[in-house]
Design a protein around this motif. Structure first.
Motif, PDB file in Angstrom:
ATOM      1  N   ALA A  11      31.063  20.537 -45.139  1.00 18.18           N
ATOM      2  CA  ALA A  11      30.328  21.468 -44.051  1.00 18.18           C
ATOM      3  C   ALA A  11      29.222  20.286 -44.368  1.00 18.18           C
ATOM      4  O   ALA A  11      28.269  20.812 -43.524  1.00 18.18           O
ATOM      5  N   ILE A  12      28.737  19.909 -45.077  1.00 17.21           N
ATOM      6  CA  ILE A  12      27.513  19.285 -45.268  1.00 17.21           C
ATOM      7  C   ILE A  12      27.365  17.855 -44.859  1.00 17.21           C
ATOM      8  O   ILE A  12      26.276  18.420 -44.234  1.00 17.21           O
ATOM      9  N   VAL A  16      23.949  18.065 -42.000  1.00 13.33           N
ATOM     10  CA  VAL A  16      22.987  16.740 -42.207  1.00 13.33           C
ATOM     11  C   VAL A  16      23.591  15.939 -41.427  1.00 13.33           C
ATOM     12  O   VAL A  16      22.655  15.452 -40.395  1.00 13.33           O
ATOM     13  N   SER A  17      24.819  15.297 -40.400  1.00 13.34           N
ATOM     14  CA  SER A  17      24.170  14.715 -39.138  1.00 13.34           C
ATOM     15  C   SER A  17      24.063  15.339 -37.918  1.00 13.34           C
ATOM     16  O   SER A  17      23.267  14.934 -37.032  1.00 13.34           O
ATOM     17  N   LEU A  18      24.133  17.041 -38.023  1.00 14.78           N
ATOM     18  CA  LEU A  18      23.385  18.202 -36.786  1.00 14.78           C
ATOM     19  C   LEU A  18      21.690  17.473 -37.035  1.00 14.78           C
ATOM     20  O   LEU A  18      21.045  18.525 -36.344  1.00 14.78           O
ATOM     21  N   LEU A  19      21.012  17.483 -38.345  1.00 14.62           N
ATOM     22  CA  LEU A  19      19.269  17.957 -38.393  1.00 14.62           C
ATOM     23  C   LEU A  19      19.418  16.086 -38.038  1.00 14.62           C
ATOM     24  O   LEU A  19      18.054  15.970 -37.572  1.00 14.62           O
ATOM     25  N   LEU A  20      20.125  15.232 -38.433  1.00 11.93           N
ATOM     26  CA  LEU A  20      19.285  13.797 -38.210  1.00 11.93           C
ATOM     27  C   LEU A  20      19.561  14.048 -36.632  1.00 11.93           C
ATOM     28  O   LEU A  20      18.517  13.172 -35.396  1.00 11.93           O
ATOM     29  N   VAL A  21      20.562  14.462 -35.728  1.00 15.09           N
ATOM     30  CA  VAL A  21      20.607  14.062 -33.704  1.00 15.09           C
ATOM     31  C   VAL A  21      20.199  14.376 -33.607  1.00 15.09           C
ATOM     32  O   VAL A  21      19.277  14.193 -32.701  1.00 15.09           O
ATOM     33  N   THR A  22      20.473  16.338 -34.045  1.00 14.75           N
ATOM     34  CA  THR A  22      18.960  17.345 -33.116  1.00 14.75           C
ATOM     35  C   THR A  22      18.009  16.538 -32.396  1.00 14.75           C
ATOM     36  O   THR A  22      17.583  16.822 -31.263  1.00 14.75           O
TER      37      THR A  22
END
Length: 177
Positions: A11-12, A16-22
């Motif tokens: 899940a990490i 992290v990718s969601l935090l970067l892409v959002t």
């Protein structure tokens, strides 16, 4: 059964990718970091209000109003208007650095200079329409594109062109009033 440790470790990267892409997905503007201070950009944007006039057997397309916006690399701009055949006095001004960098970044980031300068034919039944032209010189490379308003052509005008058009229209509207 999957161990909880593997779920947490899996899940990490997703989190992290969601935090970067959002932020990139929610922000609809082009980042001005794409504009480099060494870039040399000149833009000439022309907008014609055209009308087809029929003379029985022949017809002619004439401009009722023509607006020209010329932006130099240092932000100096010139706005000219010809209406009903009469040239109005030019308006000269200075574009602030934030707007200039935004336009430079938009042109550079979207690959505007690489768009093929194809023609968008005007439909036969259209008698009054707006036709635009933009000539961009970026670091010695020149690209010139002509297009009518979307409801006057059957072709699809790419969003890159309409984005540049709307930015230049905003600048032009400050002087047309």
């Amino acid at each position: 059964m999957v161990k909880p440790v593997y779920l947490v470790l899996g899940a990490i990267p997703v989190i992290v990718s969601l935090l970067l892409v959002t932020p990139l997905l929610l922000k609809n503007e082009i980042p001005t970091s794409a504009a480099n201070y060494t870039d040399n950009v000149e833009i000439e944007y022309t907008k014609h209000q055209l009308k087809k006039i029929s003379y029985g057997v022949t017809e002619r397309t004439g401009a009722q109003k023509t607006e020209i916006l010329y932006i130099k690399n240092d932000g100096e701009l010139k706005y000219s208007v010809t209406e009903n055949g009469y040239l109005k006095p030019d308006v000269r001004s200075q574009l602030d650095e934030a707007k200039l960098n935004k336009i430079k970044a938009l042109i550079k980031e979207t690959g505007f200079i690489a768009i093929p300068s194809e023609s968008f034919p005007v439909m036969e039944n259209v008698t009054e329409y707006q036709k635009s032209n933009v000539k961009v010189t970026l670091n010695g490379k020149v690209n010139q594109i002509h297009w009518p308003q979307q409801n006057a052509t059957e072709g699809f005008i790419p969003p890159i062109i309409t984005m540049v058009e709307s930015e230049l229209d905003q600048i032009m509207s400050e002087f047309s009033e």
